[in-house]
Design a protein around this motif. Structure first.
Motif, PDB file in Angstrom:
ATOM      1  N   ASP A 271       0.845  -1.185   0.000  1.00  0.00           N
ATOM      2  CA  ASP A 271       0.000   0.000   0.000  1.00  0.00           C
ATOM      3  C   ASP A 271       0.879   1.232   0.000  1.00  0.00           C
ATOM      4  OD1 ASP A 271      -1.795   1.985   0.420  1.00  0.00           O
ATOM      5  OD2 ASP A 271      -2.817   1.042   2.121  1.00  0.00           O
ATOM      6  N   ASP A 724     -14.427  10.045  -4.506  1.00  0.00           N
ATOM      7  CA  ASP A 724     -13.591   8.882  -4.180  1.00  0.00           C
ATOM      8  C   ASP A 724     -13.982   8.349  -2.804  1.00  0.00           C
ATOM      9  OD1 ASP A 724     -11.719   6.956  -3.768  1.00  0.00           O
ATOM     10  OD2 ASP A 724      -9.969   8.265  -3.895  1.00  0.00           O
ATOM     11  N   LEU A 726     -12.942   5.791  -1.220  1.00  0.00           N
ATOM     12  CA  LEU A 726     -11.809   5.309  -0.437  1.00  0.00           C
ATOM     13  C   LEU A 726     -11.153   6.445   0.335  1.00  0.00           C
ATOM     14  CD1 LEU A 726     -10.042   2.704  -2.752  1.00  0.00           C
ATOM     15  CD2 LEU A 726     -11.799   2.350  -1.031  1.00  0.00           C
ATOM     16  N   LEU A 729     -13.398   7.039   3.246  1.00  0.00           N
ATOM     17  CA  LEU A 729     -13.295   5.902   4.157  1.00  0.00           C
ATOM     18  C   LEU A 729     -12.015   5.975   4.991  1.00  0.00           C
ATOM     19  CD1 LEU A 729     -14.958   3.354   4.745  1.00  0.00           C
ATOM     20  CD2 LEU A 729     -13.587   2.147   3.067  1.00  0.00           C
ATOM     21  N   GLN A 730     -10.925   6.377   4.358  1.00  0.00           N
ATOM     22  CA  GLN A 730      -9.644   6.471   5.066  1.00  0.00           C
ATOM     23  C   GLN A 730      -9.717   7.473   6.215  1.00  0.00           C
ATOM     24  OE1 GLN A 730      -6.418   7.375   2.431  1.00  0.00           O
ATOM     25  NE2 GLN A 730      -4.860   6.712   3.861  1.00  0.00           N
ATOM     26  N   LEU A 759     -19.030   1.101   3.125  1.00  0.00           N
ATOM     27  CA  LEU A 759     -18.593  -0.251   2.732  1.00  0.00           C
ATOM     28  C   LEU A 759     -19.633  -0.939   1.864  1.00  0.00           C
ATOM     29  CD1 LEU A 759     -16.855  -1.694   5.938  1.00  0.00           C
ATOM     30  CD2 LEU A 759     -15.811  -1.288   3.713  1.00  0.00           C
ATOM     31  N   ILE A 762     -19.066   0.112  -1.791  1.00  0.00           N
ATOM     32  CA  ILE A 762     -17.760  -0.120  -2.415  1.00  0.00           C
ATOM     33  C   ILE A 762     -17.623  -1.589  -2.794  1.00  0.00           C
ATOM     34  CG2 ILE A 762     -15.256  -0.132  -1.988  1.00  0.00           C
ATOM     35  CD1 ILE A 762     -15.672   2.207  -0.105  1.00  0.00           C
ATOM     36  N   TRP A 764     -15.580  -4.529  -2.652  1.00  0.00           N
ATOM     37  CA  TRP A 764     -14.494  -4.808  -1.712  1.00  0.00           C
ATOM     38  C   TRP A 764     -13.197  -5.180  -2.418  1.00  0.00           C
ATOM     39  CZ3 TRP A 764     -17.680  -7.920   2.482  1.00  0.00           C
ATOM     40  CH2 TRP A 764     -18.520  -7.023   3.144  1.00  0.00           C
ATOM     41  N   ARG A 766     -11.831  -3.560  -4.613  1.00  0.00           N
ATOM     42  CA  ARG A 766     -11.054  -2.336  -4.803  1.00  0.00           C
ATOM     43  C   ARG A 766     -10.069  -2.108  -3.663  1.00  0.00           C
ATOM     44  NH1 ARG A 766     -14.336   2.941  -5.795  1.00  0.00           N
ATOM     45  NH2 ARG A 766     -12.181   3.686  -5.924  1.00  0.00           N
ATOM     46  N   LEU A 767     -10.295  -2.774  -2.548  1.00  0.00           N
ATOM     47  CA  LEU A 767      -9.428  -2.597  -1.393  1.00  0.00           C
ATOM     48  C   LEU A 767      -8.258  -3.575  -1.383  1.00  0.00           C
ATOM     49  CD1 LEU A 767     -12.289  -2.128   1.195  1.00  0.00           C
ATOM     50  CD2 LEU A 767     -10.524  -0.434   0.738  1.00  0.00           C
ATOM     51  N   ARG A 770      -4.916  -2.073  -0.866  1.00  0.00           N
ATOM     52  CA  ARG A 770      -4.825  -1.132   0.247  1.00  0.00           C
ATOM     53  C   ARG A 770      -4.831  -1.894   1.574  1.00  0.00           C
ATOM     54  NH1 ARG A 770      -6.599   3.995  -0.960  1.00  0.00           N
ATOM     55  NH2 ARG A 770      -5.806   4.489   1.118  1.00  0.00           N
ATOM     56  N   LEU A 773      -5.431   0.026   4.948  1.00  0.00           N
ATOM     57  CA  LEU A 773      -6.811   0.422   5.188  1.00  0.00           C
ATOM     58  C   LEU A 773      -7.664  -0.781   5.567  1.00  0.00           C
ATOM     59  CD1 LEU A 773      -8.964   2.607   5.177  1.00  0.00           C
ATOM     60  CD2 LEU A 773      -9.160   2.340   2.686  1.00  0.00           C
TER      61      LEU A 773
END
Length: 976
Positions: A271, A724, A726, A729-730, A759, A762, A764, A766-767, A770, A773
């Motif tokens: 990441d 975005d 993410l 979310l961050q 969540l 999104i 998942w 895509r994570l 990362r 995160l």
């Protein structure tokens, strides 16, 4: 029996017959077996694939169908009986090899004794018969032998009969690679293009002896120009090394697969936005080196790394990182010797990590010998007196490429005539000399129109008949030419092998070894012609599709110094690999060079950085610093970032400088840098602002300040309206963490609900890239969202438990199991233990204990995040504490315990616990003291004694043996 089966049954004999034939004509195919049939082989056509044999159409069963039929036949005798049905079968190489393997009691095939055609025939046959009949080489072994032969052919092409005069250098390299020298473990061989580096390495590898047993020395050769190699990611080199080691020792196959899988998964999961990025990367490096140690142990090994200029091309920091990685490998295996080959010597830190051997020109006698041999190989050339050859060699110099280029010219003009001309080409620098030789070669082109194309034509990198017609003809003074004439000119140019080389797509490209020198020396009249060619080339390639066309168009735009806005508009990422060679042709510190360097992820030198404007310097400095920070080299990154003190409004340098200071523990200095960057924020800087405030919040946490939540609130305001999720979310997960630590229950609950909504929106997957995160989400919302917790464990794999010690992980597994440690095998290796933990989490969350399992798993993630956030960045979190050395009494006890196992049990334990498949012959004489000694020494050399002991304990034949082995392991893990 079903109707379909009954209907197809009459074709069974035809299928059996087809299964034992590599190729056949369905019209004449006779069925195998006793049953009579009136059915024709033509009825099999829908199941067949067409192949060609000697120009006639032939057919064959696909591999899968063939294997099923051969499996039904089941024996060599049954297959031979099926063959008898078609005595007039086609006898091609594959058919002959198949029948050769059906002979009972035939000696097993020895792959090194087969020629290339036999190996090619054996490859499909080995796939057909795999697992059906005995004593058939595995397809992987056959493929490896074919690859080895191909490599040998390529090497022999380089190290041909013209190899002369490098005996001293060859001996130096041999001494180094075999560990008999006294110098550093890394030697850097350098020399300009044409100096003979590749030929020297080829000769070295061809002369490498085949060694067995204790005296063998493994050798690997990696070309950094290989498509699977990335100099920026040194671990990609280990993947290729592992594959080559398996070719030399098949017992390492499982270990090699483990290393490759670990590198692939972990590299994909790094990441770049994580605060603990340096920890993750250093941990991955440590982990990979530990696997490398397992692969090689203390086995003597040589690694040759060629085309190092690929790393140097990307920037000095990449060169340094790669050389440091090689130094780490030599520390992991003291018997490893590394040879690095490149055009120019290493720079900076890299130079301090190795010895350098610069390849000089050939000495005069060797130069004369090479020239003499090359002249003798020219067609229709009378023998040349030795004195003339020696005189010519002295004037040409000792560069092997120069001598090879000169030989055809001397043969054409006559050696005596050339020798009598004192001014013939003069005595100048090798590359310029080669360019002059190129130019002189033009005088021998028979078609004057082809000669007129040649020099201005150097401006284009790719020549086709259309390029001749549309781009070159008019500027070169040929006017308009027809398609037929353009093809004739193209064919004429293709015959000049001293000038051009043909690419795989049929186009021509000029020899790169002299093209650059020729372009640099174009006289003013030709410079104007070159610009016209560039402009016509842009127009020609503009509307052509594909990355090749974009690369050629961009190349000529770069030469014309078009604006970066125009270049950006025409950019295609797939064209990037095709433009690598263009960078060296562009003027230093020019806008076009900096633009292309950015697209190619190349860092220019510090000298060039000093010449560019502030914005361009910031982009270059940021790229270099990111690479250094990712490798944990914060001081080096800080040095680059402080080359200048000025900053643009949206500078990327401030945040990187703060990260570097945080890695070094300079929290107060980092805070000042961040506050300075905050004062320059402008509307539209959302992404930069969020990163800034996340860093400020993390800095506040680390220093014990109460300001962290205020900074996160500021970050949250910058995310309003962001597209975005993410990014949002961050920020939210960091806010939730602070609220939880402050016991702000109501606010934390509201934040959890918002995160859960995000969540749900999104994908998942895509994570997946990362992991930082994902860990934080698992820690903060996993207890209330068990489905997400299971997904997080899947996304992270083994890395889900980074920073968690073995004993703590065993205790956690026990806490979520129904009966404490019931079902746990406490002596599993680390990988198996982590897999076991993941399964326990999944079973628990989908079972009756979902709530307590989710709570305890989320708590474990909270602890992992806390450790990662507060760890000192220089400390490896992946490398387990090694066991201390065995004492003599412990070693005796271990020998005695191992003797209690049968040889088959011991081999199975090695396979399961050490991932090594030892040769069955090693165990054929029973479990002797020598065998026990070998296995224990093998595991100890690779830091795998703990895995061996755990495997022995789990499979112990009695409680007494288990207790004795457990006592040895406990003593080694907990030294007094």
């Amino acid at each position: 029996m079903s109707g379909d089966v009954a209907k197809d049954e009459p074709l069974a004999g035809l299928r059996r017959a087809a299964a034992v034939l590599a190729a056949f004509d369905p019209v004449t195919l006779a069925p195998a077996g006793a049953e009579a049939t009136t059915r024709s082989g033509l009825e099999l056509l829908p199941e067949l694939v067409r192949v060609s044999r000697s120009g006639a159409a032939q057919w064959s069963l696909p591999t899968g169908a063939r294997q099923r039929e051969l499996q039904r036949l089941g024996s060599r005798a049954a297959m031979r009986a099926a063959l008898a049905a078609n005595p007039a079968r086609v006898q091609g190489p594959v058919q002959q090899m198949f029948e050769r393997l059906l002979v009972d009691d035939a000696a097993p095939l020895r792959l090194p004794q087969l020629d290339h055609e036999e190996l090619a025939a054996l490859l499909p046959v080995s796939q057909w018969l795999a697992g059906i009949v005995a004593d058939v080489p595995r397809a992987e072994e056959v493929r490896a032998e074919i690859e080895r032969r191909a490599e040998e052919v390529a090497l022999r092409r380089l190290a041909d009969e013209f190899f002369v005069g490098r005996e001293g250098e060859l001996q130096q390299l041999w001494t180094h690679l075999h560990g008999t020298g006294s110098g550093p473990p890394i030697l850097f061989l350098c020399g300009p293009g044409g100096s003979g580096k590749s030929t020297l390495i080829a000769r070295l590898l061809l002369d490498w002896p085949v060694q067995r047993g204790e005296d063998r020395r493994l050798r690997t050769y990696i070309d950094l120009d290989h498509p699977a190699c990335s100099p920026e990611q040194p671990l990609s080199i280990l993947t290729l090394v592992a594959a080559q080691l398996v070719r030399q020792d098949r017992s390492l196959e499982r270990l090699s697969a483990g290393l490759s899988d670990r590198i692939t998964r972990a590299s994909n999961a790094l990441d770049d936005q994580a605060f603990e990025l340096a920890i993750d990367r250093q941990g991955l490096l440590d982990d990979a080196i530990r696997w490398f140690t397992r692969l090689t142990g203390n086995t003597a090994m040589s690694l040759i790394l060629d085309t190092f200029e690929e790393a140097q091309f990307l920037g000095e920091e990449v060169e340094t990182l790669l050389m440091r990685f090689l130094a780490e490998l030599t520390r992991a295996n003291p018997h490893l010797r590394v040879l690095v080959c490149g055009r120019v010597p290493p720079r900076g830190v890299a130079a301090d990590l190795c010895a350098v051997l610069e390849l000089p020109d050939l000495p005069q006698p060797a130069a004369a010998e090479l020239l003499g041999r090359t002249l003798a190989a020219q067609p229709a050339v009378a023998p040349v007196e030795a004195a003339i050859v020696e005189d010519l060699a002295a004037r040409l110099g000792g560069n092997p490429l120069t001598l090879r280029l000169a030989a055809p010219l001397i043969a054409r003009e006559g050696a005596e005539r050339v020798a009598a001309d004192e001014a013939w080409l003069g005595n100048i620098h090798a590359e310029a000399f080669q360019a002059r030789l190129y130019a002189r070669t033009l005088g021998h082109i028979h078609d004057p129109d082809v000669a007129r194309l040649a020099v201005p034509g150097l401006v284009v990198r790719r020549v086709t008949p259309e390029v001749v017609r549309e781009v070159l003809a008019a500027p070169c003074g040929l006017g308009e030419v027809s398609e037929r004439r353009a093809q004739e000119l193209f064919d004429g140019l293709a015959c000049e092998v001293a000038l051009v080389q043909r690419d795989g797509d049929g186009s021509l490209r000029h020899r790169s070894d002299v093209r650059r020198a020729m372009l640099a020396g174009l006289p003013p009249p030709l410079t104007a012609t070159a610009q016209e060619i560039d402009a016509r080339a842009v127009a020609y390639w503009f509307d052509k599709p594909g990355p090749t066309a974009r690369a050629e168009e961009l190349y000529h735009r770069l030469r014309l110094e078009h604006s970066t806005n125009v270049l950006e508009d025409r950019w295609d990422p797939e064209a990037a690999p095709l433009l690598r060679g263009a960078l060296e042709e562009l003027p230093p510190a020019s806008a076009s060079k900096l633009w292309l360097a950015s697209k190619l992820s190349v860092s220019v030198s510090s000298e060039e950085r000093a010449l560019v404007d502030l914005a361009a310097w910031e982009q270059q400095a940021a790229r270099t610093a990111r690479r250094l920070l990712g490798a944990g080299l914060a001081r080096d990154a800080l040095k680059v970032l402080r080359e200048r003190s000025e900053r643009t409004t949206a500078s990327p340098v401030d945040l990187l400088e703060a990260r570097a200071l945080l890695q070094l523990g300079s929290v107060e200095h980092a805070r000042k840098v961040l506050h300075s960057a905050e004062s320059r924020l402008r509307p539209g800087d959302a992404e930069r602002a969020v990163e800034l405030y996340l860093l400020m919040a993390w800095t506040a946490e680390r220093s014990g300040s109460d300001d962290a939540l205020d900074y996160l609130d500021k970050a949250s305001r910058w995310t309003e309206g962001s597209s975005d999720p993410l990014l949002v979310l961050q920020v939210n997960v960091r806010r939730l963490r602070i609220l939880r630590l402050r016991d702000a229950v109501d606010e934390a609950l509201a934040e959890q609900e918002q995160i859960s909504r995000l969540l749900s929106l999104i994908q998942w997957s895509r994570l997946a890239d990362r992991p930082s995160l994902v860990r934080e989400l698992a820690a903060e919302v996993g207890e209330h969202n068990p489905d997400w917790l299971v997904t997080a464990v899947d996304l992270l794999g083994d890395d889900a438990f980074d920073a968690i010690g073995r004993e703590e992980l065993v205790a956690f597994i026990a806490s979520i199991s129904r009966s404490g440690q019931d079902g746990i095998e406490p002596y599993k290796n680390d990988h198996e233990l982590r897999q076991f933990a993941r399964k326990r989490i999944q079973d628990g969350i989908y079972g009756e204990l979902a709530i307590p399992v989710a709570r305890k798993t989320s708590k474990l993630f909270k602890r992992a995040v806390e450790i990662l956030h507060r760890a000192e960045l220089g400390v490896s979190l992946h490398r387990a504490t090694p066991l201390r050395a065995l004492t003599r009494p412990e070693l005796s006890q271990l020998y005695e315990s191992v003797a209690a196992f049968r040889d088959s049990e011991l081999r199975a334990i090695c396979y399961d616990s050490l991932s090594v498949d030892f040769d069955a012959n090693l165990f054929s004489r029973g479990n002797s003291p020598e065998l026990a000694s070998f296995v224990i020494r093998w595991a100890t050399e690779r830091d795998m004694l703990d895995e061996l002991l755990r495997g022995l304990i789990a499979a112990a034949p009695s409680q007494k043996v288990r207790n004795k082995l457990a006592g040895i392991l406990a003593a080694l893990e907990n030294p007094p």
